[in-house]
Write an enzyme that holds these catalytic residues in place. Structure first.
Site, PDB file in Angstrom:
ATOM      1  N   CYS A  28     -20.749  25.576 -39.997  1.00  0.00           N
ATOM      2  CA  CYS A  28     -19.999  25.256 -38.787  1.00  0.00           C
ATOM      3  C   CYS A  28     -18.934  24.233 -39.170  1.00  0.00           C
ATOM      4  CB  CYS A  28     -20.926  24.739 -37.684  1.00  0.00           C
ATOM      5  SG  CYS A  28     -21.854  23.261 -38.149  1.00  0.00           S
ATOM      6  N   VAL A  29     -18.526  23.384 -38.250  1.00  0.00           N
ATOM      7  CA  VAL A  29     -17.435  22.449 -38.525  1.00  0.00           C
ATOM      8  C   VAL A  29     -17.832  21.403 -39.563  1.00  0.00           C
ATOM      9  CG1 VAL A  29     -15.893  20.723 -37.499  1.00  0.00           C
ATOM     10  CG2 VAL A  29     -16.482  22.783 -36.236  1.00  0.00           C
TER      11      VAL A  29
END
Length: 474
Positions: A28-29
């Site tokens: 993810c981020v």
């Protein structure tokens, strides 16, 4: 600054049990998200020593390694190339993780998969409603409201309210889209189903109680069967159950109807049958069930507010660890739909702040540069509403900061519940959460905010004195 090269990524791979222990991977981020065959093979002590690794935790069947924004993309590219596992989508990793879950966890995951995709719309609506609250409510800047003091702002505030309200007015359409998609059907049909349930020709759900009192509820006469011509504005359960039925009917028809006539049969039949079931059985039954649930929760907090606030505030952080906090997204939306506000979300916002304050205490107390960096960034993240880095990367690692945070949020939860603090929307957590609070309750909410900013810090410092090891030794 940590060096990103093949050697550093190989160290991470070896520490999690090697390529043979990795079933799937995505990112993810900020985090690598891994599905491991055996998490017991992870050398956590060694993993924590790597400069690239800012923290790690296991949740919902995934082993997640905090790397950092931007950096994680480069690490993931090397990770995939060195392990040879191939890139996996987030959904594929979620599906793989679901295989390791028990029925309760799978149910919670299903709710999360339905409500999390619509959160951007809900958060946006909450922020805009917060701006409208500032403009339209008296007693904030002046004795009168901003729009009363400066009438030229009235229409601007009204436009903001229209835009903000849309997500809540058509909430069944948002839920229908996400739920039908989750259950394997055509999400566009889910949107139509949600809009059917709030069609303008139906009696608005908010006017139902008054119409029942006056005996003016409109009805359909379906071959002698009287059906209430009522909409389901702001309701969650009716559209959730109806979406499941719609998706299953659509899937069944697609399997049994010839391809050449599917366009003429599948969608019309699925929507018609689901619509009839929604107005005759699903809607009335689930609406009554939703009213019972709402009445039970409201009753608990009304008659014993200090206990309700203390228990919910204390246990919310624990629910995040198990993933069960996702259930309360639906409860909050149901409360807003049924009563116009929720008293649960303000406690969630304070819980976020408490986790950040405990992590910030670790930042000030630690001498290790890596730990200080992780604690600082994760505390800021928690104050902005994202608690996982602080909770899993710092507070649970030392245990007593987490205990300090949940004790403080329990006390603050009891206080704001006694003061009847309510929010008109959800999605805004942490310090910005005050924007979702009804302005007349800002005073007690800010006091609650001070409690969860100061008390976790003090308790973390006190608890550290009873720890057998110093922070840096741990």
């Amino acid at each position: 600054m940590a060096v990103i090269n093949e050697e550093s990524v190989k160290q991470i791979i070896n520490t999690v049990g090697g390529s043979e222990n990795i079933s799937a991977a995505t990112h993810c981020v900020t985090r690598l998200r891994l599905i491991l065959k055996d998490e017991n093979k992870v050398d956590k002590e060694k993993l924590d020593q790597f400069d690239l690794v800012k923290g790690f935790f296991s949740a919902n069947g995934q082993f997640q390694i905090v790397i950092g924004n931007g950096t994680v993309d480069k690490v993931y590219d090397l990770f995939v190339r060195l392990t040879g596992i191939g890139e996996s989508s987030k959904q594929e990793v979620k599906d793989a993780a679901a295989e390791k879950m028990n029925p309760l966890q799978k149910g919670i995951k299903t709710l999360a998969d339905i409500f999390i995709p619509i959160l951007p719309a809900i958060v946006t609506a909450g922020l805009l409603m917060g701006i409208n609250n500032v403009l339209a409510n008296p007693g904030i800047f002046f004795k009168e409201s901003v729009v009363q003091a400066y009438p030229q702002w009235k229409d601007f505030a009204d436009i903001i309210l229209v835009i903000a309200n849309t997500s809540f007015v058509f909430l069944p359409a948002l839920i229908g889209w996400s739920a039908v998609k989750k259950f394997g059907g055509n999400p566009l049909l889910g949107i139509v189903l949600g809009l059917v349930l709030v069609h303008p020709s139906l009696l608005n759900a908010y006017s139902l109680a008054e119409a029942q009192t006056k005996g003016t509820v409109p009805i359909w006469n379906l071959f002698g069967l009287h059906i209430d011509k009522v909409g389901y504005q702001g309701q969650v359960l009716p559209v959730l159950v109806a979406s499941y039925v719609l998706a299953k009917i659509e899937i069944y028809l697609k399997k049994h109807v010839t391809d050449s006539i599917q366009l003429l049969v599948v969608a019309p039949v699925a929507l018609l049958v689901t619509g009839l079931l929604s107005f005759t059985i699903i809607g009335p039954v689930t609406l009554q069930l939703a009213n019972w649930i709402t009445a039970g929760i409201v009753g608990l907090f009304h008659y014993v507010p200090i206990i309700g606030g203390l228990v919910y505030g204390f246990f919310y952080g624990i629910l995040v660890i198990t993933g069960m906090h996702q259930i309360f997204l639906a409860v909050d939306l149901q409360l807003i739909g049924s009563t116009g506000s929720t008293f649960l979300w303000p406690m969630l916002a304070l819980s976020n702040i408490a986790q950040g304050a405990a992590a910030f205490a670790i930042f000030l107390m630690a001498r290790d540069a890596k730990l200080k960096g992780l604690a600082m960034t994760s505390s800021v993240s928690a104050w902005l509403g994202i608690t996982e880095p602080a909770m899993f990367g710092v507070n649970l690692r030392f245990r007593y900061p987490f205990l300090a945070a949940i004790i403080s949020s329990g006390i603050a939860g009891a206080f704001i519940t006694l003061c009847n603090v309510k929010a008109t929307s959800i999605g805004i957590g942490g310090v910005p959460g005050f924007l979702s609070i009804i302005p007349k309750y800002w005073g007690p909410f800010f006091i609650g905010m001070l409690i969860v900013l100061i008390l976790p810090f003090i308790l973390t410092y006190i608890f550290s004195k009873f720890s057998k090891k110093s922070i840096d030794e741990e």
